[in-house]
Design an enzyme around this catalytic site. Structure first.
Site, mmCIF file in Angstrom:
data_model
loop_
_atom_site.group_PDB
_atom_site.id
_atom_site.type_symbol
_atom_site.label_atom_id
_atom_site.label_comp_id
_atom_site.label_asym_id
_atom_site.label_seq_id
_atom_site.Cartn_x
_atom_site.Cartn_y
_atom_site.Cartn_z
ATOM 1 C CB CYS A 69 -0.082 0.382 1.084
ATOM 2 S SG CYS A 69 -2.164 1.676 1.117
ATOM 3 N N GLY A 70 1.013 1.775 -0.999
ATOM 4 C CA GLY A 70 1.716 3.224 -1.204
ATOM 5 C C GLY A 70 1.608 4.121 0.101
ATOM 6 C CG ASN A 71 -1.425 7.459 0.104
ATOM 7 O OD1 ASN A 71 0.059 8.066 -0.290
ATOM 8 N ND2 ASN A 71 -2.138 6.956 -0.801
ATOM 9 C CD GLU A 199 -7.879 0.985 -1.177
ATOM 10 O OE1 GLU A 199 -6.355 0.522 -0.878
ATOM 11 O OE2 GLU A 199 -7.806 2.175 -1.741
ATOM 12 N NE ARG A 200 -6.964 -6.566 -4.800
ATOM 13 C CZ ARG A 200 -6.165 -7.557 -5.210
ATOM 14 N NH1 ARG A 200 -6.463 -8.580 -6.300
ATOM 15 N NH2 ARG A 200 -4.845 -7.580 -4.647
ATOM 16 C CB CYS A 209 -5.504 3.992 -3.541
ATOM 17 S SG CYS A 209 -5.059 2.908 -4.255
ATOM 18 N N GLY A 210 -2.127 5.451 -2.921
ATOM 19 C CA GLY A 210 -0.834 4.929 -3.771
ATOM 20 C C GLY A 210 -0.303 4.150 -4.740
ATOM 21 C CB THR A 211 -0.344 0.897 -5.482
ATOM 22 O OG1 THR A 211 -1.359 0.305 -5.026
ATOM 23 C CG2 THR A 211 0.531 0.247 -4.639
#
EC number: 5.1.1.7
Length: 273
Positions: A69-71, A199-200, A209-211
């Site tokens: 998860c990017g963030n 987002e799932r 959502c970072g990614t």
């Protein structure tokens, strides 16, 4: 049990520590619940590591695990520094990915997401069965399935206003068809991109959502000739700078500490942990 709440680009996360790997799925569902818990997009469990400054287990708000998860990576990096777990520049393990962190005062955090993978290019025709009449998505000629730690489906619209007219049922159907998060984006200019993400694990639109931003950034770069550095603006309007370098995708933006919560022993007695 103590939880620290952090926010990055509009995503909020609860962060806690454990000395042992356990299944925190039920706990994640309870503490992330917006009405019956503390409320968050996900739970991060910080664990000790022999080879890295630390490692994590990440859970979505529905209790499902995610490798990346990017963030959250930027938030946990700031948490680790503020709690003397790691220095300003450090590396932690997220699933099988090494994530490097660099903190700039006071709360600007850069993380290296690593490499990406183009999984598929999907023509509109393969998705039309999921569209309703006069769907915003009808005029997207091609979708791109990209793995930036987790899979994301990306499509681009030609009008920014269409981002506010997306149909949740359509995006949910696409999410299940491709087992991926769904991102619809608009390239305002070569260096500014707006997006919305379904987002799932959350099973709804998220503020960021970072990614997902990374997947949109890569799709724009490869298929729309945008530069190696761009500003991504999600639903939260908290922008994130993304850049492409030899060793991967870099995020850079604000992460902030929100507050602390303490979970009483009742949850243990009820079998949630």
């Amino acid at each position: 049990m103590v939880f620290y709440k952090y926010s990055g680009s509009g995503n909020d996360f609860l962060i806690t520590q454990s000395f042992k790997k356990k299944d925190f799925s039920n706990l994640a569902q309870q503490v992330c619940h917006r009405h019956e818990g503390f409320g968050a997009d996900g739970l991060v469990v910080v664990l000790p590591s022999k080879d890295y400054d630390y490692e994590w287990d990440f859970y979505n708000s529905d209790g499902s695990k995610a490798g990346m998860c990017g963030n959250a990576s930027r938030c946990v990096g700031l948490f680790a520094y503020q709690h003397a777990i790691a220095p300003k520049e450090h590396v932690f393990l997220a699933g099988k990915r090494e994530i490097s962190i660099r903190i700039e005062e006071p709360n600007i955090v850069e993380s290296n997401l690593g490499n990406y993978q183009i999984l598929d290019t999907i023509p509109n025709l393969r998705c039309k069965k999921f569209f309703t009449n006069n769907s915003v998505l009808e005029n997207i000629p091609m979708f791109y399935l990209i793995n930036t730690g987790v899979p994301h489906l990306v499509g681009f619209v030609k009008n920014k206003g269409l981002l506010n007219s997306l149909n949740t049922l359509e995006l949910r159907a696409l999410r299940h068809e491709f087992n991926a998060n769904i991102n619809i984006a608009f390239i305002e200019n070569k260096e500014t991109i707006f997006l919305q993400t379904y987002e799932r694990g959350v099973e709804d639109f998220t503020l960021a959502c970072g990614t997902g931003m990374a997947a949109v950034f890569i799709a724009a770069r490869l298929f729309h000739n945008t530069p190696k550095k761009a500003t991504l603006i999600p639903k939260s309007n908290e922008f994130l700078e993304l850049s492409l370098k030899n060793d991967g995708i870099f995020y850079k933006g604000v992460a902030r500490y929100i507050g602390m919560s303490v979970l009483g022993m009742g949850v243990f007695k009820n079998g949630c942990f």
